[in-house]
Scaffold this motif. Structure first.
Motif, mmCIF file in Angstrom:
data_model
loop_
_atom_site.group_PDB
_atom_site.id
_atom_site.type_symbol
_atom_site.label_atom_id
_atom_site.label_comp_id
_atom_site.label_asym_id
_atom_site.label_seq_id
_atom_site.Cartn_x
_atom_site.Cartn_y
_atom_site.Cartn_z
ATOM 1 N N SER A 215 0.810 -1.174 -0.346
ATOM 2 C CA SER A 215 0.199 -0.081 -0.156
ATOM 3 C C SER A 215 1.237 0.902 -0.089
ATOM 4 C CB SER A 215 -0.808 -0.009 1.113
ATOM 5 O OG SER A 215 -1.448 1.344 1.370
ATOM 6 N N LEU B 212 -0.193 5.256 6.455
ATOM 7 C CA LEU B 212 -1.042 4.824 7.088
ATOM 8 C C LEU B 212 -0.499 4.200 8.744
ATOM 9 C CD1 LEU B 212 -2.381 1.351 5.636
ATOM 10 C CD2 LEU B 212 -3.890 3.947 6.418
ATOM 11 N N GLN C 227 -3.615 2.084 12.151
ATOM 12 C CA GLN C 227 -4.713 1.769 11.109
ATOM 13 C C GLN C 227 -4.032 0.864 10.660
ATOM 14 O OE1 GLN C 227 -3.236 5.544 9.471
ATOM 15 N NE2 GLN C 227 -5.879 6.529 11.031
ATOM 16 N N LEU C 228 -2.592 0.182 9.961
ATOM 17 C CA LEU C 228 -2.489 -0.133 9.161
ATOM 18 C C LEU C 228 -3.043 -2.472 9.666
ATOM 19 C CD1 LEU C 228 -0.761 -2.108 7.442
ATOM 20 C CD2 LEU C 228 1.019 -2.878 9.012
ATOM 21 N N GLN D 131 -5.570 -2.859 11.046
ATOM 22 C CA GLN D 131 -6.816 -2.817 11.026
ATOM 23 C C GLN D 131 -6.831 -3.306 9.757
ATOM 24 O OE1 GLN D 131 -8.452 0.583 12.813
ATOM 25 N NE2 GLN D 131 -7.819 0.260 15.016
ATOM 26 N N GLU D 132 -6.644 -3.314 8.616
ATOM 27 C CA GLU D 132 -7.050 -2.942 7.290
ATOM 28 C C GLU D 132 -6.591 -4.744 7.250
ATOM 29 O OE1 GLU D 132 -6.273 -1.291 4.215
ATOM 30 O OE2 GLU D 132 -7.037 0.388 5.941
ATOM 31 N N ASP D 133 -7.676 -4.973 5.896
ATOM 32 C CA ASP D 133 -7.689 -6.325 5.819
ATOM 33 C C ASP D 133 -6.383 -6.223 4.639
ATOM 34 O OD1 ASP D 133 -8.568 -8.646 4.112
ATOM 35 O OD2 ASP D 133 -10.344 -8.584 3.557
ATOM 36 N N ILE D 134 -5.370 -7.040 4.461
ATOM 37 C CA ILE D 134 -4.648 -6.618 3.821
ATOM 38 C C ILE D 134 -4.552 -8.254 2.269
ATOM 39 C CG2 ILE D 134 -2.587 -6.580 5.506
ATOM 40 C CD1 ILE D 134 -1.249 -9.132 5.430
ATOM 41 N N LYS E 18 -7.115 -7.505 0.860
ATOM 42 C CA LYS E 18 -7.430 -7.281 -0.642
ATOM 43 C C LYS E 18 -6.056 -6.029 -1.270
ATOM 44 C CE LYS E 18 -11.791 -6.543 1.547
ATOM 45 N NZ LYS E 18 -12.927 -6.009 1.988
ATOM 46 N N TRP E 19 -4.955 -5.761 -1.058
ATOM 47 C CA TRP E 19 -4.018 -5.523 -0.843
ATOM 48 C C TRP E 19 -3.695 -5.938 -2.337
ATOM 49 C CZ3 TRP E 19 -0.752 -2.940 3.392
ATOM 50 C CH2 TRP E 19 -1.374 -2.631 4.357
#
Length: 1021
Positions: free
Chosen positions: A35, A39, A43-44, A46-49, A51-52
């Motif tokens: 990404s 961030l 925040q990182l 909490q991301e759904d990685i 989808k990266w």
């Protein structure tokens, strides 16, 4: 005829290494998701990685992103498998993630926790994920990377390493095989077949333990030693400000002290007394710990210089003061002077340096910088370096700094070192550097492991001093392996550093001269006028100057903020030096007896000369406000003068060596006028100079005395080229710049400013791109050289500009001034080493001449880069680099250079003296009160005369440890001479001392060629 060994096929050895590593190492470079969002760590996570997008590698296998401090997040989930290769279980192994990046700032998170950080210099960590894994363990790893300002960022490598402490660990055995292979290739290639055969047997059923036994095919490993010395190169400033260096130093030193508790064998070294002095003042607790560790023998202070300075651009006296203050501090705080000059990162080394070092108690010289050469490989590992005066110092080209404990790299270096010198014992310098850091825990643990290897040289910590004494003794046993180097140590790289950030060069030159003059006249005022000598103020000013001579400040290779910080330091040196100088001149003038004035309203003018030979030179004096016009008297009567605005110019003749002569300014009714002329010719008794009215170049410099033309083409032609494409922008001139010439300058105006009996001054204004050059051609009465006073509004980027002077002779060599000496460099290069010197450093002058015909010296007052062909000299004026400082050199510049035609050699023409004169104008002081004078009183006084035109005064100062006086000078022409000191105040030489002001046992009455001499002196009157 010696039979040749057949070529050994090492493919099977390489395959074995790869197969063993495949059991326990695997790349995860292709598994990163990315990404570009800025961030936070919270925040990182909490991301759904999932989808990266997946990161893409380029042709080099790197994950790259744009320059300019752009942020890149890389994340992946690592799951521990049962095995990487069937039959080899990973259960219980420690797991590390080995990374290599090119990024300005990096943070490494594992399962949401920050576990490691790094930058451009701490760029290859092995991050511990687990001390003992179980298949199925998961680790979420995230990297926050920030790209450099100047260059694209990259994650170059990321792989997992599963390790065990067993000697049969496959990764460890693979590295042992690689090490053995290197040693066999270097020293016993015929045994490579034995190694290949042993590996072949291993793959037919032998165990790893048997395999390790087969590695002893050459049993000489333990007769070798690789000595270790923890190291952390700390740049005082570079891509960070000085304030950040203080923090980095504290972190580095605290880290080392902490590691020494767990690794008691660790020995660490560090240079830079200026840094220790800061720690002493600001962290006395930390300083006390360092002192105790020094006393225990586990911390080595290499304090030869105050900082690790540039050694191409600074004066001889600056080198002396670097050593004097560095060694005195080391002696006072740590109990002994340093026997070693340690300058791993300095950008080249002047030929006269061995004399300075030997005269300051230095026994060894150490660098590694010539390993950076871009053209030829410097072949010497250990050598005697001889300076022109005959001084010799044992010199050592160390391994690279900023390295870890990498057995294969260490073995390669060990082989190279032994091949060069015949010495089996090498020195390795583990530790993160440049921004500090030093040895890491991982490095030391790896070292401990390899100490147990039966096929690796012994590993043992030592000090630099002990190692150098050891190899010096070894070299005495094999002296044919150590040759003598009788030349400069020229770095074939960083040639732009002679010119980048011209403001720093100007400050340096002006401040060096200012402090020289301030010390001399302060000493005179103290000795003759009873004024307190400002020793502390001068030392503080000197140390500020010396600090800014650091090898990433003075060369111009730091970020913008470094120069913002340096400016007030330079200004403070100027303020203190100017104040001391003016106060001293005022006191000397105030207490000097006056001759009878020539006129009731006459004001005495004291013209002071700080150089140690008689001078005649044009000076200017401010007119008293009550004078509408004025004239000048000397003791012989009225002398010619020329008014210029509110100033009066006159030729001050026969100003004594380190002395003064009194002139008088008197009111007058006559005024000078400057004739209007469109003939652009300047002429005095020595030269006729013709300026081209279309270009502003010089059409002719005609020697009126010897009736010959000096130029062979357009003189002072401002030549420019595109200068781009170099990665190290601020450091390096494009080697192919000559293939990219830019259009000629355009003449904007040409006009007379003065054309009188004392001075002719013609102003030429030219444009180059978006920049403007305003140059005054100045020819003074009595002057043998043409001055070119220059003011430039410089706005170009990636442009190089030089002033070219084609001359009417041809010479095989050009001669250049270096600190306390001169060096010849060929103008007809033949060897690769000679061809690499296409841009060279010099101090105040370069000369192209033949002894029977004469030639031309090109003098300057703050420039350092030159090039020469058999019939042309060029002075580099300005560059326009953008990294690391995008603002480098933008704006106004002022400098002066001069063309000095002469007959005979540069020695006969006294080019050295002419260079000093251009850089050190006569000082003028007007005395307001006029007491009754006497006709019997002399109109001049000389504080000091050395009695030989070959001797150049370097310093006259108070001794460091007493109220005695120190006199220092050097022989400048390479010819033996005598010193016959004279003074109106009874100067007496007491005893010779070294550069640290320690007594010398010397009975020599003559001054040897190129020799620096220092004496304690007293005055008898």
């Amino acid at each position: 005829m010696t039979p040749q060994n057949p070529a050994i096929d090492t493919k099977s050895i390489i395959t074995a290494i790869e197969n063993l590593r495949a059991l326990c190492q695997t790349s995860v470079q292709a598994a990163w998701r990315y990404s570009l969002l800025d961030l936070t760590a919270n925040q990182l996570f909490q991301e759904d990685i999932s989808k990266w997008d997946g990161a893409i590698t380029n042709e080099k296998g790197h994950i790259a992103w744009d320059k300019g401090r752009r942020i890149l997040w890389l994340v992946q989930k690592i799951t521990v498998p049962e095995c990487l290769v069937p039959t080899y279980s990973l259960q219980g192994k420690s797991l590390r993630l080995a990374l290599v990046w090119w990024a300005e700032d990096v943070q490494v998170y594992v399962n949401g926790k920050l576990v490691a950080a790094g930058d451009l210099f701490d760029f290859s960590p092995r991050v511990l994920l687990s001390k003992a894994v179980t298949p199925g363990d998961d680790f979420i790893v995230a990297l926050r990377l920030v790209s450099p300002v100047h260059d694209s960022g990259a994650l170059m490598r990321s792989h997992l390493v599963f390790e065990s402490s067993s000697p049969d660990d496959p990764g460890f055995v693979a590295s042992e095989i690689a090490v053995v292979k290197q040693y066999l290739e270097s020293f016993a290639p015929d045994r490579l077949s034995v190694l290949a055969e042993a590996i072949n047997e291993f793959y037919h059923g032998d165990t790893l333990d048997t395999e390790r036994g087969h590695l002893k095919v050459w049993g000489d490993f333990k007769s070798k030693t690789i000595y270790l010395l923890g190291h952390a190169h700390l740049d005082m400033a570079w891509l960070w400000q000085v304030e950040e260096t203080w923090r980095a130093a504290q972190n580095t030193f605290e880290s080392v002290l902490k590691l020494q508790q767990d690794f008691p064998d660790l020995v660490f070294c560090h240079s830079t007394p200026a840094l220790y002095a800061w720690v002493e003042e600001n962290r006395p607790d930390l300083f006390a710990q360092i002192q105790a560790t020094v006393q225990s023998g586990k911390w080595e202070v290499l304090g030869g210089f105050w900082v690790e300075p540039d050694l191409n651009l600074i004066s001889g006296e600056s080198i002396v003061r670097q050593l004097l203050y560095g060694q005195r501090y080391t002696q006072e705080k740590f109990g002994k002077i340093s026997p070693i000059v340690w300058v791993p990162d300095t950008f080249g080394f002047c030929w006269t340096l061995p004399q300075f070092m030997v005269s300051a108690g230095i026994e060894y010289f150490v660098t590694q910088k010539l390993r950076w050469n871009d053209t030829t490989k410097f072949q010497k590992g250990a050598f005697l370096w001889r300076s022109p005066d005959g001084s010799e110092i044992f010199s050592y080209m160390s391994g690279l700094i900023g390295e870890g404990i990498d057995p294969e790299k260490m073995a390669a270096y060990s082989c190279e070192w032994e091949t060069q010198t015949g010495i089996k014992d090498a020195l390795w310098l583990p530790g993160v550097g440049d921004h500090g850091g030093g040895p890491t825990r991982d490095m030391l643990e790896i070292a401990q492991r390899w100490q147990k290897s039966e096929v690796f040289p012994k590993l043992e910590f030592t000090t630099a001093e002990n190692y150098l004494r050891h190899i010096q003794n070894k070299c005495r046993d094999a002296i044919n392996r150590v040759s003598t180097w009788n030349d400069e140590l020229y770095l074939e790289f960083h040639r732009g550093c002679y010119s980048t950030h011209a403001d720093q060069k100007r400050f340096n030159r002006k401040c060096e001269i200012l402090l020289y003059e301030a010390e001399i006249f302060a000493a005179w005022a103290s000795i003759r006028c009873g004024v307190k000598y400002p020793k502390a103020e001068l030392e503080t000013a000197w140390k500020k100057l010396l600090f800014n001579q650091f090898h990433d400040i003075l060369p111009g290779s730091s970020i913008t903020e470094v120069y913002t910080d340096a400016l007030p330091e330079w200004q403070e040196v100027e303020r203190v030096g100017t104040e001391i100088l003016h106060k001293s001149l005022h006191q000397i003038a105030l207490q000097a007896p006056l001759p009878t004035p020539p006129h009731p309203e006459a004001r005495p003018i004291f013209v002071f000369n700080s150089l140690n030979w008689m001078r005649t030179e044009v000076v200017s004096v401010d007119l008293p406000k009550s004078f509408s016009a004025a004239c000048i008297y000397s003791s012989e009567g009225i002398i010619p003068s020329q008014s210029n605005s509110s100033k009066l110019l006159f030729l001050a003749e026969n100003i004594p060596s380190v002395g003064y002569r009194i002139f008088w300014v008197c009111p007058s009714t006559s005024e000078n006028s400057t004739p209007d002329s469109q003939v652009f010719t300047l002429e005095n008794e020595y030269l006729r100079v013709v300026v081209n009215e279309q270009t502003g170049d010089l059409d002719s410099i005609y020697d009126l005395v010897n009736q010959k033309e000096i130029l062979n083409g357009a003189g002072n032609q401002l030549q420019s080229w595109k200068d781009s494409g170099q990665y190290w922008d601020g450091w390096n001139i494009d080697p192919n710049y000559a293939q990219h010439p830019l259009p000629a300058t355009q003449l904007k105006s040409i006009q007379w400013l003065d054309r009188g009996v004392i001075q002719s001054r013609l102003r030429v204004v030219r444009t180059l791109g978006n920049s403007e050059f305003c140059q005054d051609y100045i020819l003074d009465k009595g002057s043998q050289y043409l001055k070119i006073a220059t003011r430039v509004n410089w706005q170009e980027r990636h442009v190089l500009v030089k002033a070219a002077f084609p001359i009417s002779i041809e010479s095989d060599f050009a001669t250049y001034e270096i600190p306390c000496g001169a060096i010849q460099r060929t103008t007809k290069p033949q060897t690769p080493e000679e061809k690499a010197k296409w841009e060279v450093p010099a101090l105040k002058w370069a000369d192209l001449s033949t002894s029977n015909v004469g030639g031309v010296s090109l003098l300057n007052d703050c420039k350092y880069g030159y090039d020469a062909t058999p019939n042309q000299l060029r002075l580099t004026l300005l560059r326009g680099s953008e990294w690391p400082d995008s603002e480098a050199d933008k704006g106004m510049h002022e400098f002066t250079y001069a063309v000095y035609p002469h007959v005979g050699s540069w020695e006969e023409a006294q080019t050295v003296q002419k260079g000093y004169e251009l850089n050190t104008p006569l000082q003028v002081a007007m005395r307001e009160d006029v007491t009754s004078g006497s006709e019997s009183i002399k109109d001049s006084a000389s504080f000091l005369n050395l009695g030989s035109e070959n001797l150049v005064l370097m310093a006259f100062k108070q001794a460091e440890d007493s109220d005695k006086w120190i006199l220092r000078f050097y022989e400048c022409n390479g010819q033996e001479t005598q010193i016959e000191p004279q003074s109106d105040f009874g100067l007496v030489l007491e005893a010779p001392v070294d550069l640290l002001e320690r007594p010398l046992q010397s009975t020599e009455s003559s001054i040897k060629p190129w020799k620096i001499n220092t004496y304690k002196v007293r005055f008898s009157k």
